[in-house]
Design a protein around this motif. Sequence first.
Motif, short mmCIF file in Angstrom:
data_model
loop_
_atom_site.label_atom_id
_atom_site.label_comp_id
_atom_site.label_asym_id
_atom_site.label_seq_id
_atom_site.Cartn_x
_atom_site.Cartn_y
_atom_site.Cartn_z
N LYS A 92 38.79 50.44 -127.81
CA LYS A 92 39.95 49.64 -127.41
C LYS A 92 40.69 49.04 -128.61
O LYS A 92 41.52 48.16 -128.44
N ALA A 93 40.39 49.51 -129.80
CA ALA A 93 41.03 48.95 -131.00
C ALA A 93 42.55 49.08 -130.94
O ALA A 93 43.28 48.20 -131.38
N SER A 94 43.04 50.17 -130.36
CA SER A 94 44.49 50.36 -130.29
C SER A 94 45.15 49.41 -129.30
O SER A 94 46.38 49.28 -129.29
N GLN A 95 44.35 48.72 -128.48
CA GLN A 95 44.88 47.76 -127.52
C GLN A 95 44.67 46.32 -128.00
O GLN A 95 45.02 45.38 -127.30
N SER A 96 44.10 46.16 -129.20
CA SER A 96 43.86 44.82 -129.74
C SER A 96 45.14 44.31 -130.39
O SER A 96 46.16 45.00 -130.44
N LEU A 97 45.09 43.09 -130.91
CA LEU A 97 46.24 42.49 -131.58
C LEU A 97 46.53 43.25 -132.87
O LEU A 97 45.72 43.27 -133.79
N LEU A 98 47.69 43.90 -132.91
CA LEU A 98 48.11 44.66 -134.09
C LEU A 98 49.37 44.00 -134.64
O LEU A 98 50.33 43.76 -133.90
N ILE A 99 49.36 43.70 -135.94
CA ILE A 99 50.37 42.82 -136.53
C ILE A 99 51.50 43.56 -137.24
O ILE A 99 52.65 43.17 -137.18
N ASP A 100 51.17 44.65 -137.95
CA ASP A 100 52.17 45.30 -138.79
C ASP A 100 51.96 46.81 -138.78
O ASP A 100 50.85 47.29 -138.51
N THR A 101 53.02 47.53 -139.10
CA THR A 101 52.96 48.99 -139.17
C THR A 101 53.72 49.49 -140.38
O THR A 101 54.64 48.83 -140.86
N ALA A 102 53.32 50.64 -140.89
CA ALA A 102 54.00 51.27 -142.03
C ALA A 102 53.88 52.77 -141.90
O ALA A 102 52.97 53.29 -141.23
N HIS A 103 54.78 53.48 -142.57
CA HIS A 103 54.72 54.93 -142.64
C HIS A 103 54.02 55.34 -143.92
O HIS A 103 54.34 54.86 -145.00
N ALA A 104 53.04 56.23 -143.80
CA ALA A 104 52.42 56.89 -144.94
C ALA A 104 52.86 58.35 -144.83
O ALA A 104 52.19 59.18 -144.23
N GLY A 105 54.03 58.64 -145.37
CA GLY A 105 54.64 59.94 -145.10
C GLY A 105 55.05 59.98 -143.64
O GLY A 105 55.74 59.09 -143.15
N LYS A 106 54.56 60.99 -142.91
CA LYS A 106 54.85 61.08 -141.48
C LYS A 106 53.82 60.32 -140.64
O LYS A 106 54.02 60.12 -139.45
N ARG A 107 52.74 59.91 -141.26
CA ARG A 107 51.67 59.19 -140.55
C ARG A 107 52.07 57.73 -140.32
O ARG A 107 52.65 57.09 -141.18
N LEU A 108 51.74 57.20 -139.14
CA LEU A 108 51.88 55.78 -138.84
C LEU A 108 50.55 55.09 -139.09
O LEU A 108 49.50 55.61 -138.69
N VAL A 109 50.60 53.92 -139.73
CA VAL A 109 49.39 53.13 -139.98
C VAL A 109 49.66 51.72 -139.48
O VAL A 109 50.70 51.12 -139.80
N VAL A 110 48.74 51.17 -138.67
CA VAL A 110 48.88 49.81 -138.15
C VAL A 110 47.66 48.99 -138.54
O VAL A 110 46.55 49.52 -138.70
N VAL A 111 47.86 47.68 -138.71
CA VAL A 111 46.78 46.75 -139.06
C VAL A 111 46.80 45.58 -138.09
O VAL A 111 47.84 45.24 -137.53
N GLY A 124 46.14 58.04 -147.38
CA GLY A 124 47.02 57.87 -146.23
C GLY A 124 46.48 56.96 -145.15
O GLY A 124 46.92 57.03 -144.01
N GLY A 125 45.55 56.07 -145.49
CA GLY A 125 45.04 55.11 -144.52
C GLY A 125 43.80 55.53 -143.76
O GLY A 125 43.35 54.82 -142.88
N ALA A 126 43.24 56.69 -144.10
CA ALA A 126 42.03 57.14 -143.40
C ALA A 126 40.80 56.33 -143.82
O ALA A 126 39.94 56.02 -143.00
N THR A 127 40.72 55.98 -145.11
CA THR A 127 39.62 55.15 -145.61
C THR A 127 40.19 54.05 -146.49
O THR A 127 41.25 54.22 -147.12
N TRP A 128 39.45 52.93 -146.55
CA TRP A 128 39.92 51.75 -147.26
C TRP A 128 38.80 51.15 -148.10
O TRP A 128 37.63 51.27 -147.76
N SER A 129 39.19 50.48 -149.19
CA SER A 129 38.23 49.73 -150.00
C SER A 129 38.84 48.36 -150.31
O SER A 129 40.07 48.20 -150.33
N LYS A 130 37.96 47.38 -150.55
CA LYS A 130 38.42 46.04 -150.86
C LYS A 130 38.77 45.98 -152.34
O LYS A 130 37.97 46.32 -153.19
N GLN A 131 39.99 45.52 -152.63
CA GLN A 131 40.47 45.46 -154.00
C GLN A 131 40.46 44.03 -154.54
O GLN A 131 40.27 43.81 -155.73
N PHE A 132 40.66 43.04 -153.65
CA PHE A 132 40.74 41.65 -154.07
C PHE A 132 40.36 40.76 -152.91
O PHE A 132 40.63 41.08 -151.75
#
Length: 198
Positions: free
Chosen positions: A43-62, A115-123
């Motif tokens: 149900k992650a796609s139904q949770s509170l999603l704040i922002d979106t961006a394009h990574a090329g043609k891919r949509l990424v939401v957080v 393209g948003g498939a994997t993430w690492s903590k930078q700061f």
Amino acid sequence: MRERNRRFAWPLAAGAVLALGLGVWADSVQAAAADEYSTESTKASQSLLIDTAHAGKRLVVVGDRGHILFSDDQGSTWTQARVPTRQLLTAVFFLDDKRGWAVGHDAQILTSSDGGATWSKQFEDLAREAPLLDITFLDARHGFAVGAYGALLETTDGGQHWQDVAERLDNPDQLHLNGIAQVRDAGLFIVGEQGGMF
């Protein structure tokens, strides 16, 4: 004598059980701290999603609980990324189809190179006790993040190091900085609390 031993046996046993329980609890807290990834949820796609961006043609939401999702079919279906935080993420920015950054609570900055498939903590700056609210990059090395209480961070090495440069703004009351964007042929524009614009 036998009765007296019985009276003292229970507190000793209870103490041992309590110590064992505390040991197990401490181990679980350490394990949780070492493995602070967002919880996978159908149900992650139904949770509170704040922002979106394009990574090329891919949509990424957080959004909430460290959820980051991406879609390669214009939002018809979503895939949840593995993300090393459970904090609320407030903004996401992609420089191109591969390189992106996300910000959120605990003054966290995450990065992705696929393209948003994997993430690492930078700061992360727990002592700040305030969220970062937006992020932008001018190129692959030079970026800015803004946030609560006048936070303004800058990197000139792609996010390997971030410096607090809030003194560059005329913001003595440390009003929240809500958004930052590059305006073509006009530089950077920051908007904030109480109608603040920089």
